[in-house]
Design an enzyme around this catalytic site. Sequence first.
Site, PDB file in Angstrom:
ATOM      1  N   GLY A 193       0.841  -1.171  -0.204  1.00  0.00           N
ATOM      2  CA  GLY A 193      -0.009  -0.074  -0.083  1.00  0.00           C
ATOM      3  C   GLY A 193       0.664   1.414   0.096  1.00  0.00           C
ATOM      4  O   GLY A 193       2.180   1.205   0.140  1.00  0.00           O
ATOM      5  N   THR A 194       0.207   2.577  -0.050  1.00  0.00           N
ATOM      6  CA  THR A 194       0.883   3.765  -0.099  1.00  0.00           C
ATOM      7  C   THR A 194       1.874   3.900   1.242  1.00  0.00           C
ATOM      8  O   THR A 194       2.825   4.513   0.976  1.00  0.00           O
ATOM      9  CB  THR A 194      -0.144   4.938  -0.349  1.00  0.00           C
ATOM     10  OG1 THR A 194      -0.897   4.476  -1.432  1.00  0.00           O
ATOM     11  CG2 THR A 194       0.737   6.033  -0.339  1.00  0.00           C
TER      12      THR A 194
END
Length: 167
Positions: free
Chosen positions: A17-18
């Site tokens: 994820g980010t």
Amino acid sequence: MNQNYNEEKIQIIVTGGTIDSYYDIDACTTLCHQQTAIPEFITKFAQIPDCEFELTEICMKDSRKINHQDLEKISTAISLSNCNRHIITHGTFTLFDNARRLQTLLAHNHQQVVIFTGAMWPLVGFSPNDAGFNLGSAFIAARLAQPGIYVAFNGKLYQPDDLEGLH
């Protein structure tokens, strides 16, 4: 299922994820690191000693690419851990969806505290960002919440079925 839990230790389950990405100028987007940056951040900046957490890296993916097999691996990692408190770092696109899916997979395992968290900006390379705050909030939630599955984001603790989500 392990019944000899270490109440002090928190399992951190990494999925990408980010929060665990870098900005790729050529692609004009964030891309997941090949290896997680989370443990270094936790020990260096949050000053949480590595004896207080254990790391389990499931994958390094955009959350839109996390599949049922990845969720099964997360469920298994939680079930086999000697921790009963867990933080799952995850991308924001499917954060609530996968929290609900994991809730179904772990329905038999009522003693666990599971906190999903993510970020809108990467933990490394962006300052200021929300990643460190969200990760810290997840640690507090993991230590204080009653058994169940939650999402810690922007200083709030949500249930997986909360419609408000990240809006």
